[in-house]
Design an enzyme around this catalytic site. Sequence first.
Site, PDB file in Angstrom:
ATOM      1  N   HIS A  24      77.373  51.570  -6.198  1.00  0.00           N
ATOM      2  CA  HIS A  24      76.696  50.254  -5.412  1.00  0.00           C
ATOM      3  C   HIS A  24      75.303  50.080  -5.421  1.00  0.00           C
ATOM      4  O   HIS A  24      74.444  49.651  -4.434  1.00  0.00           O
ATOM      5  CB  HIS A  24      77.306  50.104  -4.127  1.00  0.00           C
ATOM      6  N   HIS A  78      86.184  57.696   7.682  1.00  0.00           N
ATOM      7  CA  HIS A  78      85.126  56.888   7.172  1.00  0.00           C
ATOM      8  C   HIS A  78      85.867  55.601   6.398  1.00  0.00           C
ATOM      9  O   HIS A  78      86.534  55.919   5.569  1.00  0.00           O
ATOM     10  CB  HIS A  78      83.853  57.691   6.431  1.00  0.00           C
ATOM     11  N   GLU A  80      84.367  53.406   4.426  1.00  0.00           N
ATOM     12  CA  GLU A  80      83.668  52.746   3.292  1.00  0.00           C
ATOM     13  C   GLU A  80      84.720  52.817   1.903  1.00  0.00           C
ATOM     14  O   GLU A  80      85.521  53.831   1.946  1.00  0.00           O
ATOM     15  CB  GLU A  80      82.607  53.212   2.889  1.00  0.00           C
ATOM     16  N   ASP A  82      84.877  53.724  -1.077  1.00  0.00           N
ATOM     17  CA  ASP A  82      85.210  54.743  -1.898  1.00  0.00           C
ATOM     18  C   ASP A  82      86.025  56.080  -1.288  1.00  0.00           C
ATOM     19  O   ASP A  82      86.358  56.981  -1.579  1.00  0.00           O
ATOM     20  CB  ASP A  82      83.714  55.616  -1.970  1.00  0.00           C
ATOM     21  N   HIS A 145      77.175  57.338   8.145  1.00  0.00           N
ATOM     22  CA  HIS A 145      76.091  56.325   7.870  1.00  0.00           C
ATOM     23  C   HIS A 145      76.620  54.690   8.334  1.00  0.00           C
ATOM     24  O   HIS A 145      75.849  54.019   8.154  1.00  0.00           O
ATOM     25  CB  HIS A 145      75.200  56.513   6.680  1.00  0.00           C
ATOM     26  N   ASP A 164      80.817  61.958   4.430  1.00  0.00           N
ATOM     27  CA  ASP A 164      79.556  61.738   3.667  1.00  0.00           C
ATOM     28  C   ASP A 164      78.345  62.697   3.965  1.00  0.00           C
ATOM     29  O   ASP A 164      77.706  63.094   2.906  1.00  0.00           O
ATOM     30  CB  ASP A 164      78.947  60.237   3.730  1.00  0.00           C
ATOM     31  N   TYR A 196      70.567  62.516  -2.400  1.00  0.00           N
ATOM     32  CA  TYR A 196      71.597  61.706  -1.577  1.00  0.00           C
ATOM     33  C   TYR A 196      71.002  61.444  -0.107  1.00  0.00           C
ATOM     34  O   TYR A 196      71.409  60.132   0.382  1.00  0.00           O
ATOM     35  CB  TYR A 196      72.881  62.588  -1.220  1.00  0.00           C
ATOM     36  N   HIS A 229      81.797  64.116  -0.982  1.00  0.00           N
ATOM     37  CA  HIS A 229      81.243  64.103  -2.248  1.00  0.00           C
ATOM     38  C   HIS A 229      80.596  65.311  -2.626  1.00  0.00           C
ATOM     39  O   HIS A 229      80.009  65.885  -1.950  1.00  0.00           O
ATOM     40  CB  HIS A 229      80.309  63.141  -2.181  1.00  0.00           C
TER      41      HIS A 229
HETATM   42 FE1  FEO Z   1      79.803  56.251   3.021  1.00  0.00          FE
HETATM   43 FE2  FEO Z   1      80.843  57.828   0.485  1.00  0.00          FE
HETATM   44  O1  FEO Z   1      80.793  56.499   1.269  1.00  0.00           O
END
Ligand code: FEO
Length: 404
Positions: A24, A78, A80, A82, A145, A164, A196, A229
């Site tokens: 993104h 979360h 999001e 991903d 976040h 995250d 990050y 991640h």
């Molecule tokens: Fe906030 Fe890895 O997504």
Amino acid sequence: MKTVEIKPDIYWVGAIDWGVRDFHGYITPNGTTYNNYLILDRDITLVDTVKHDFSEITIDNIQSLIDPAQIKNIVINHIEPDHVSSIDKIMDLTPNAMIYITDKGKKGLDRYFDTTKWNFTIVKTGHTLSTGKYTLQFLETPMLHWPDSMMTYVKEAKLLISQDAFGQHLATASRFDDEFCECASHAELDESVVDYYANILMPFGQLIKNKVAEVQKLGLDFDMIAPDHGVIWRNDPGRVVRNYLDMADGKTGLRVAIIYDTMWHSTEHMTIPIMQGIKAEGLDCKVIKLRATPMSVAIKEFWKSRGCLVGTPTLNNIMFPSVAEYLTHLRGLRPKNRIAGAFGSFGWGGGAVKEAYEEFKRMGLEIVEPGVQVNYRPSANDDTACFEFGKAFAQKVKEYHTKF
Ligand code: FEO
């Protein structure tokens, strides 16, 4: 893909994305991973899913261990995409599973999927879920976040699944920090953490400090942090927590980043005597040309430096577009504890340097005014003025740095 047992009966079942380079808009030269975890207990529990492109991979991983229809609970830390965009594929395989999620997470998930047939339990900080021998405790982390964000602590395993937070965009054969550092180095891993943090978590330093204090107050004793991640922290999870707290406290390098762009090389030329002035004061200096550098790298270099000088030509009385874009991006990240200044060149009318300073003021950064400007092409006198400006700026950076 082979699953990896990270704690007794708790498996990494995620996916490695070797190829992603634009996440993104955040450039990811090292790819990334989407980590999710399967707890094989009396009540089989999946914590998080993966990006939709990788749904078959995580399902294959799960199937190598159990029939997905056996999954009784799904924790969504979360929403999001991903991490959540393959949940529909998982729910097709285990439609009666109970989804544990925050209230804001549920509201967001309703916007992404038709959730009317799915079962939900809304959780808050302190709520627990027993899966048999393991107890999962939820910890809301709003705005770390996203508003929906939370973490899951697996008490008996001393495992914090941190979503995250504490992650890194690293696609690697290593699943753990110590494996990674054997092949690469701690410095490389730390750099990924900074990258990050700078690009995603920079606005949330105070929240991070508050949340770490809350974890300590709750007495959550962990010896492993498993983010969504990158590598899992099993060798020294305290290292990444200390690293986060240092960054949240404003610690950074006593150095200067010069971030610039140029039209006909005049602003570019100015970077040399300015850099020499900074070096003459004994500070290191990193020079970044914006159109030759991914935005996320330029953001990271800002974050790694106590001082930042932005160089911009004037185009049509305002900042050069790439510089304006950079500063807009930076303002959104709400930088703190940094000192800034500007320089640039102009032809028949200035304006860019003034505008850059206005942008710094909007961000609330400490500034060194008025910067330095040259008309058309730098002369020998201009070079001297640039050198002196570099020196003066470096002196201010050193003075400001003593506050931290
Ligand atoms: Fe906030 Fe890895 O997504």
